[in-house]
Design a protein around this motif. Structure first.
Motif, short mmCIF file in Angstrom:
data_model
loop_
_atom_site.label_atom_id
_atom_site.label_comp_id
_atom_site.label_asym_id
_atom_site.label_seq_id
_atom_site.Cartn_x
_atom_site.Cartn_y
_atom_site.Cartn_z
N MET A 1 0.84 -1.17 0.00
CA MET A 1 0.00 0.00 0.00
C MET A 1 0.89 1.23 0.00
SD MET A 1 -1.66 0.03 3.87
CE MET A 1 -1.68 -1.70 4.22
N THR A 2 0.35 2.34 -0.40
CA THR A 2 1.10 3.59 -0.46
C THR A 2 1.12 4.26 0.90
OG1 THR A 2 -0.85 4.90 -0.98
CG2 THR A 2 0.35 3.94 -2.86
N THR A 3 1.86 5.34 1.01
CA THR A 3 1.93 6.08 2.26
C THR A 3 0.57 6.63 2.65
OG1 THR A 3 4.21 6.68 1.72
CG2 THR A 3 3.15 7.95 3.44
N GLY A 4 -0.17 7.14 1.69
CA GLY A 4 -1.52 7.65 1.96
C GLY A 4 -2.47 6.56 2.42
N ARG A 19 7.67 10.73 8.92
CA ARG A 19 8.60 10.97 10.04
C ARG A 19 9.03 9.68 10.72
NH1 ARG A 19 5.77 14.74 13.87
NH2 ARG A 19 4.09 14.73 12.38
N ASN A 20 8.24 8.62 10.58
CA ASN A 20 8.51 7.37 11.29
C ASN A 20 8.83 6.20 10.37
OD1 ASN A 20 8.00 8.03 14.22
ND2 ASN A 20 6.19 8.86 13.24
N THR A 21 9.23 6.47 9.14
CA THR A 21 9.53 5.36 8.22
C THR A 21 10.68 4.51 8.72
OG1 THR A 21 10.90 6.83 6.88
CG2 THR A 21 8.63 6.45 6.13
N HIS A 22 11.57 5.07 9.53
CA HIS A 22 12.68 4.28 10.06
C HIS A 22 12.20 3.25 11.09
CE1 HIS A 22 12.18 7.58 12.92
NE2 HIS A 22 12.75 6.81 13.82
N LYS A 23 11.00 3.40 11.64
CA LYS A 23 10.45 2.46 12.62
C LYS A 23 9.51 1.44 11.97
CE LYS A 23 10.42 5.81 16.39
NZ LYS A 23 9.56 6.49 17.36
N LEU A 24 9.03 1.74 10.79
CA LEU A 24 8.03 0.90 10.11
C LEU A 24 8.70 -0.07 9.14
CD1 LEU A 24 5.58 3.77 9.20
CD2 LEU A 24 5.17 2.00 10.91
N PRO A 25 8.07 -1.23 8.90
CA PRO A 25 8.57 -2.13 7.86
C PRO A 25 8.22 -1.55 6.48
CG PRO A 25 6.63 -3.08 8.92
CD PRO A 25 6.94 -1.81 9.64
N THR A 26 9.22 -1.00 5.82
CA THR A 26 8.99 -0.31 4.54
C THR A 26 9.78 -0.94 3.41
OG1 THR A 26 10.81 1.23 4.88
CG2 THR A 26 8.67 1.91 5.69
N HIS A 27 9.38 -0.61 2.20
CA HIS A 27 10.10 -0.99 0.99
C HIS A 27 10.19 0.27 0.13
CE1 HIS A 27 9.72 -5.26 1.90
NE2 HIS A 27 8.51 -4.95 2.35
N ARG A 28 11.40 0.61 -0.26
CA ARG A 28 11.58 1.76 -1.14
C ARG A 28 11.28 1.35 -2.57
NH1 ARG A 28 12.70 7.06 0.52
NH2 ARG A 28 13.79 7.31 -1.43
N VAL A 29 10.50 2.17 -3.24
CA VAL A 29 10.21 1.98 -4.65
C VAL A 29 10.47 3.33 -5.31
CG1 VAL A 29 8.47 1.42 -6.37
CG2 VAL A 29 8.48 0.21 -4.18
N GLY A 30 11.61 3.43 -5.97
CA GLY A 30 12.00 4.71 -6.52
C GLY A 30 12.24 5.69 -5.39
N ARG A 31 11.54 6.81 -5.42
CA ARG A 31 11.67 7.81 -4.37
C ARG A 31 10.60 7.68 -3.30
NH1 ARG A 31 12.44 13.45 -7.24
NH2 ARG A 31 12.89 14.04 -5.10
N GLY A 32 9.70 6.73 -3.46
CA GLY A 32 8.59 6.57 -2.51
C GLY A 32 8.74 5.34 -1.64
N TYR A 33 7.75 5.14 -0.81
CA TYR A 33 7.71 4.00 0.09
C TYR A 33 6.48 3.16 -0.22
CZ TYR A 33 11.05 6.59 2.97
OH TYR A 33 12.14 7.27 3.42
N ARG A 34 6.60 1.86 0.01
CA ARG A 34 5.47 0.95 -0.09
C ARG A 34 5.46 0.09 1.16
NH1 ARG A 34 4.50 4.12 -3.35
NH2 ARG A 34 3.89 3.84 -5.51
N PHE A 35 4.27 -0.33 1.55
CA PHE A 35 4.09 -1.09 2.78
C PHE A 35 3.21 -2.29 2.49
CE2 PHE A 35 4.36 3.43 3.49
CZ PHE A 35 5.35 3.55 4.46
#
Length: 54
Positions: A1-4, A19-35
């Motif tokens: 899912m997207t950040t929104g 602000r909390n992406t460093h605490k969340l399980p994230t995946h970088r896709v280009g310049r954005g994040y996916r969850f």
């Protein structure tokens, strides 16, 4: 899912998510994040069991 979508799912603002992406399980896709919902749900359960992790 997207950040929104994640912000809506958790009931938070997108600014709080960024602000909390460093605490969340994230995946970088280009310049954005996916969850992945399954990873977020596991992370939430871990936080409920060990509140000091936040």
């Amino acid at each position: 899912m997207t950040t929104g979508e994640l912000a809506e799912y958790l009931g938070l603002s997108t600014k709080t998510i960024y602000r909390n992406t460093h605490k969340l399980p994230t995946h970088r896709v280009g310049r954005g994040y996916r969850f992945r919902r399954s990873e977020i749900d596991r992370w939430l359960e871990t936080c409920r069991e060990n509140p000091g992790l936040l």
